[in-house]
Design an enzyme around this catalytic site. Structure first.
Site, mmCIF file in Angstrom:
data_model
loop_
_atom_site.group_PDB
_atom_site.id
_atom_site.type_symbol
_atom_site.label_atom_id
_atom_site.label_comp_id
_atom_site.label_asym_id
_atom_site.label_seq_id
_atom_site.Cartn_x
_atom_site.Cartn_y
_atom_site.Cartn_z
ATOM 1 N N LYS A 233 -47.749 -17.362 -15.127
ATOM 2 C CA LYS A 233 -47.351 -18.660 -15.692
ATOM 3 C C LYS A 233 -47.385 -19.707 -14.589
ATOM 4 C CE LYS A 233 -43.842 -19.473 -19.228
ATOM 5 N NZ LYS A 233 -42.398 -19.389 -19.422
HETATM 6 C C1 E4P Z 1 -41.406 -20.793 -22.484
HETATM 7 O O1 E4P Z 1 -42.210 -20.041 -21.978
HETATM 8 C C2 E4P Z 1 -40.140 -21.182 -21.859
HETATM 9 O O2 E4P Z 1 -39.639 -20.083 -21.155
HETATM 10 C C3 E4P Z 1 -39.092 -21.543 -22.859
HETATM 11 O O3 E4P Z 1 -39.601 -21.568 -24.179
HETATM 12 C C4 E4P Z 1 -38.249 -22.709 -22.502
HETATM 13 O O4 E4P Z 1 -37.271 -22.859 -23.508
HETATM 14 P P1 E4P Z 1 -35.978 -23.761 -23.313
HETATM 15 O O5 E4P Z 1 -36.395 -25.196 -23.406
HETATM 16 O O6 E4P Z 1 -35.086 -23.380 -24.448
HETATM 17 O O7 E4P Z 1 -35.405 -23.421 -21.962
#
Ligand code: E4P
Length: 216
Positions: free
Chosen positions: A84
C-alpha cells in the site's frame, strides 16, 4: 463485489473468513498499532495464513526509494501481499517502480477523481477512495466513488476500485449498486449488515407460536 476486512485483528479476520466474507484484508499503520506491539511482518504473515486473497501492507517511508525498499521486502512475506502506497508524488513514483518489478500496489488516501486517474496511469492494481473521511468534512464520498468507476469504465486500465473508509451499511449498499470491485470495511460494519429488527421480531414470534402449540 469482493469484501475485504479493514482490520489487523486476527480474531475478526477469522470470524469473517468463516462466513466467507474475507476475500481480502486491508491494513494501515493505525490499524496495526491497535494490535499492540506486534512484529509487523509476522503479523502480516499471520493474516496471510487466514486469507488467501490480497492483503495490503502499507509502507511508512516518505520517499520513493524507501517505499520501494519496504514494498519489495513486504512482497516477500507471502504471495498475496499487496503493497500500500500513499497518493503522493513519491507514492506514485514508487507505485510505478513496484509495478514494473511485478509487485501489486494498492494506492491509498485517494480523495479526488484526478488522483484516481494518476494512480491508474502509474500502474496501481487497486485504488482506495476514502468515502467516510470525505463525508466527515461535509463532502459526499459516494459521488467520488461513482466518478472513479465511471472514468475507469472508459478504459482498459487494470486498476480495481476498492471503496475504503466505509462507515455504515449505506456505504456498502451504494458501493455495490455502483459496481465497485471491492468494498473494505471494519468488522463492525459487517455486523451491521446482518441486523434488521423485523428479522429478530419475526424469529421470536415464530418460536413463541411454535411453543404455544405445545411443541418443544
Ligand atoms: C483503507 O484501506 C483504510 O485502511 C481505511 O478504509 C481507512 O478507514 P478510516 O477512514 O475509517 O480510518
Amino acid at each position: 463485489m469482493n469484501f475485504f476486512l479493514d482490520t489487523a485483528n486476527l480474531n475478526e479476520i477469522r470470524e469473517a473468513a468463516a462466513f466467507g466474507f474475507a476475500d481480502g484484508v486491508t491494513t494501515n499503520p493505525s490499524l496495526i498499532s491497535k494490535e499492540g506491539n506486534v512484529d509487523f511482518k509476522q503479523h502480516i504473515a499471520a493474516i496471510c495464513e487466514i486469507v488467501q486473497g490480497p492483503v495490503s501492507a502499507e509502507v511508512t517511508s516518505l520517499d520513493k526509494d524507501g517505499m520501494v525498499r519496504e514494498g519489495l521486502e513486504y512482497s516477500k512475506i507471502a504471495p498475496n501481499v499487496v503493497v500500500k502506497c500513499p497518493l503522493t508524488k513519491e507514492g506514485l513514483r514508487a507505485t510505478r517502480e513496484l509495478d514494473h518489478q511485478g509487485v501489486k500496489v494498492n494506492v491509498t488516501l485517494c480523495f479526488s477523481a484526478a488522483q484516481a486517474i494518476l494512480a491508474a496511469k502509474a500502474g496501481a492494481s487497486f485504488i482506495s477512495p476514502f468515502l467516510g473521511r470525505l463525508d466527515d468534512i461535509g463532502e459526499n464520498g459516494l459521488v467520488l466513488l461513482r466518478d472513479i468507476i465511471e472514468i475507469y469504465e472508459n478504459y482498459n486500465w487494470k486498476t480495481e476500485v476498492l471503496a475504503a473508509s466505509l462507515r455504515n451499511p449505506i456505504h456498502v449498499i451504494e458501493a455495490a449498486r455502483l459496481g465497485s470491485d471491492i468494498a473494505t470495511m471494519p468488522f463492525k460494519v459487517i455486523d451491521q449488515l446482518f441486523n434488521h429488527p423485523l428479522t429478530d421480531k419475526g424469529q421470536a414470534q415464530f418460536l413463541a407460536d411454535w411453543q404455544k402449540s405445545g411443541r418443544k
